[in-house]
Design an enzyme around this catalytic site. Structure first.
Site, PDB file in Angstrom:
ATOM      1  N   LYS A 168      -4.503  -9.316   7.969  1.00 20.19           N
ATOM      2  CA  LYS A 168      -3.571  -8.206   7.730  1.00 20.19           C
ATOM      3  C   LYS A 168      -4.283  -7.142   6.916  1.00 20.19           C
ATOM      4  CE  LYS A 168       0.850  -7.697   8.735  1.00 20.19           C
ATOM      5  NZ  LYS A 168       1.473  -8.449   9.827  1.00 20.19           N
TER       6      LYS A 168
ATOM      7  N   GLY B 276      17.471  -3.168   8.401  1.00 27.26           N
ATOM      8  CA  GLY B 276      16.160  -2.543   8.691  1.00 27.26           C
ATOM      9  C   GLY B 276      16.243  -1.825  10.019  1.00 27.26           C
ATOM     10  N   TYR B 277      15.917  -0.538  10.006  1.00 32.60           N
ATOM     11  CA  TYR B 277      16.023   0.222  11.266  1.00 32.60           C
ATOM     12  C   TYR B 277      14.712   0.954  11.550  1.00 32.60           C
ATOM     13  CZ  TYR B 277      19.071   1.774  15.040  1.00 32.60           C
ATOM     14  OH  TYR B 277      19.662   1.949  16.282  1.00 32.60           O
ATOM     15  N   GLY B 278      13.606   0.218  11.394  1.00 37.00           N
ATOM     16  CA  GLY B 278      12.306   0.741  11.829  1.00 37.00           C
ATOM     17  C   GLY B 278      12.111   0.374  13.283  1.00 37.00           C
ATOM     18  N   ASN B 279      10.866   0.204  13.696  1.00 41.02           N
ATOM     19  CA  ASN B 279      10.581  -0.099  15.099  1.00 41.02           C
ATOM     20  C   ASN B 279      11.319  -1.365  15.569  1.00 41.02           C
ATOM     21  OD1 ASN B 279       8.832  -1.873  16.982  1.00 41.02           O
ATOM     22  ND2 ASN B 279       8.166   0.197  17.449  1.00 41.02           N
ATOM     23  N   ALA B 280      11.161  -2.474  14.835  1.00 42.96           N
ATOM     24  CA  ALA B 280      11.766  -3.738  15.279  1.00 42.96           C
ATOM     25  C   ALA B 280      13.295  -3.654  15.257  1.00 42.96           C
ATOM     26  CB  ALA B 280      11.269  -4.881  14.408  1.00 42.96           C
ATOM     27  N   GLY B 281      13.845  -3.098  14.185  1.00 38.55           N
ATOM     28  CA  GLY B 281      15.305  -3.020  14.054  1.00 38.55           C
ATOM     29  C   GLY B 281      15.927  -2.155  15.134  1.00 38.55           C
ATOM     30  N   TYR B 282      15.325  -0.996  15.377  1.00 35.24           N
ATOM     31  CA  TYR B 282      15.883  -0.102  16.404  1.00 35.24           C
ATOM     32  C   TYR B 282      15.841  -0.762  17.793  1.00 35.24           C
ATOM     33  CZ  TYR B 282      15.730   3.031  20.299  1.00 35.24           C
ATOM     34  OH  TYR B 282      15.934   3.558  21.550  1.00 35.24           O
TER      35      TYR B 282
HETATM   36  N1  GLU Z   1       2.210  -6.548  12.946  1.00 33.36           N
HETATM   37  C1  GLU Z   1       2.703  -7.490  13.903  1.00 33.36           C
HETATM   38  C2  GLU Z   1       3.018  -8.828  13.256  1.00 33.36           C
HETATM   39  O1  GLU Z   1       3.263  -8.918  12.091  1.00 33.36           O
HETATM   40  C3  GLU Z   1       1.793  -7.611  15.096  1.00 33.36           C
HETATM   41  C4  GLU Z   1       0.392  -8.012  14.792  1.00 33.36           C
HETATM   42  C5  GLU Z   1      -0.551  -7.835  15.965  1.00 33.36           C
HETATM   43  O2  GLU Z   1      -0.113  -7.425  17.014  1.00 33.36           O
HETATM   44  O3  GLU Z   1      -1.715  -8.122  15.758  1.00 33.36           O
HETATM   45  O4  GLU Z   1       3.124  -9.823  13.927  1.00 33.36           O
END
Ligand code: GLU
Length: 415
Positions: free
Chosen positions: A105, A217-223
């Site tokens: 990360k 949460g309404y970012g990418n995943a939430g939306y």
């Molecule tokens: N950021 C996403 C996660 O937490 C995807 C990571 C990725 O695609 O490498 O799973």
């Protein structure tokens, strides 16, 4: 015990799993810490001519099963500790999904909402200038995460390609489709989560078509969760929230209209014809499904006993503390743990890596089919392990993942 940092939470989860598996203590020592981490300072010329310095990190937790993989976050509250936890969660997530990848990360402490496009581009390129020796299609492959997007991935891929002197699309995933990005990468996290919810609901009395859903949460995943749960499953999204607050309407929301409002006003919280609620109130609503799609440590000892949802889908990484887990267990709430529920993103990232190395493009339906198969298989093996061992879904997911990583480490002669 509460107020644990995300990294302490991740270590505690591994500890619990090590006990269940009776793991050798030397192995646990290795797995409790990242294998490698890089700290950097990115100096950027701002639009007003001044120089600003941004702390940045890349953490690689474990690469026994393959190149490390994991997103990059741009966030003002980012810490090295959180990045360490997120890197470890990537190791377990990739192993649980049986992807030939390890976990990593990255993060930059910055406030992208206050930065111009030019400043963001310079920051993205500076990040790659600092970490490029550590990454590569066979080493470590970054991706989008909180507040980073396909445009940022494109700049980063371009910068890396310039440094090494050839086009290296496979160095990063989540790119725009015109640069080797995969179809459906943008909604992959939510879509994958939806597949696990579909499977979880089969063991319950809930009908997805009639289900009520609250989304924190309404970012990418939430939306995308709101949008897909409404359009594909026919569920009713009765509440959503972001960092500024939430909204409730028992008739349900149109995901796109809420997103348009957020784009205009920076928040969902002033959406018309809705009751304004706090994030805490949203978590405690009497709904069938609660989707947590924000940041870490949201469900804690303080609020876990007030949660009424029957299913919690963890689209965020690390939203639930170990103390909260114990309370949710006691109350019979079915938790689809993060390393299972939100793995759709990295699965489609993996497909993107493979398609880049073959210079090939899969169609959208191929991507959806593969995503569905991988999510559904992982859901059922987690569920069966949980039933067989008498442990909760998170512990079961860890048991499967840790066993796979340990097997690879042993076969490589690392232990
Ligand atoms: N950021 C996403 C996660 O937490 C995807 C990571 C990725 O695609 O490498 O799973």
């Amino acid at each position: 015990m509460e107020n644990l940092s995300a990294f302490k939470v991740a270590q505690k989860q591994l500890e619990q799993c090590a006990k269940i598996l009776n793991l050798d203590s030397d192995l646990v020592k290795i797995l409790q810490v990242p294998k490698r981490e890089l700290h950097a300072s990115l100096s950027i010329r701002m639009d007003d001519g001044s120089i600003k310095v941004f702390p940045a990190f890349r953490v690689q937790h474990n690469d026994a099963r393959g190149p490390t993989k994991g997103g990059i976050r741009f966030h003002p509250d980012e810490t090295i500790d959180t990045i360490r936890a997120l890197a470890a969660w990537m190791t377990w997530k990739c192993a649980l999904m049986d992807l030939p990848l390890g976990g990593a990360k990255g993060g930059v402490i910055c406030d992208p909402k206050q930065m111009s496009k030019g400043e963001l581009e310079r920051l993205s390129r500076a990040y790659i200038d600092q970490i490029w020796q550590l990454i590569g299609p066979e080493k470590d492959v970054p991706a989008p995460d909180v507040y980073t997007d396909p445009q940022i991935m494109a700049w980063m891929m371009d910068e890396y390609s310039k440094i090494v002197g050839s086009n290296q699309f496979g160095v990063i995933t989540g790119k725009p489709i015109c640069l080797g990005g995969s179809f459906s990468r943008e909604d992959a996290t939510a879509r994958g989560g939806l597949y696990t919810i579909r499977e979880a609901v089969m063991d319950s009395e809930i009908e997805l078509k009639e289900a009520t859903v609250a989304i924190q949460g309404y970012g990418n995943a939430g939306y995308f969760a709101a949008s897909l749960m409404r359009s594909v499953s026919g569920s009713k999204i009765v509440a959503v929230s972001d960092s500024k607050g939430g909204i409730y309407n028992k008739e349900g929301f149109d995901a796109v209209k809420v997103l348009d409002h957020k784009k205009k006003t920076q928040s969902v919280s002033t959406f018309p014809n809705a009751k304004q609620i706090s994030n805490e109130e949203l978590l405690e609503l009497d709904v069938d499904i609660l989707v947590v799609a924000g940041l870490e440590n949201v469900i804690t000892q303080k609020n876990a006993s007030k949660i009424h949802a029957k299913i919690i889908a963890e689209l965020a990484n690390g939203p639930t503390t170990p103390e909260a887990d114990a309370i949710l267990d006691k109350n019979g709430i079915h938790v689809i743990p993060d390393i299972l529920c939100n793995a759709g993103g990295v699965i489609v990232s993996y497909l993107e890596m493979v398609q880049n190395s073959y210079r090939y493009t899969w169609g959208e339906s191929d991507v959806h089919k593969c995503l569905d198969e991988k999510m559904t298989t992982a859901y059922h093996s987690t569920w069966h392990t949980s039933k067989r061992e008498g442990i909760n879904m998170r512990q079961a997911a860890y048991v499967i993942a840790v066993k796979r990583v340990v097997e690879a480490m042993k076969m490589r002669g690392w232990i």
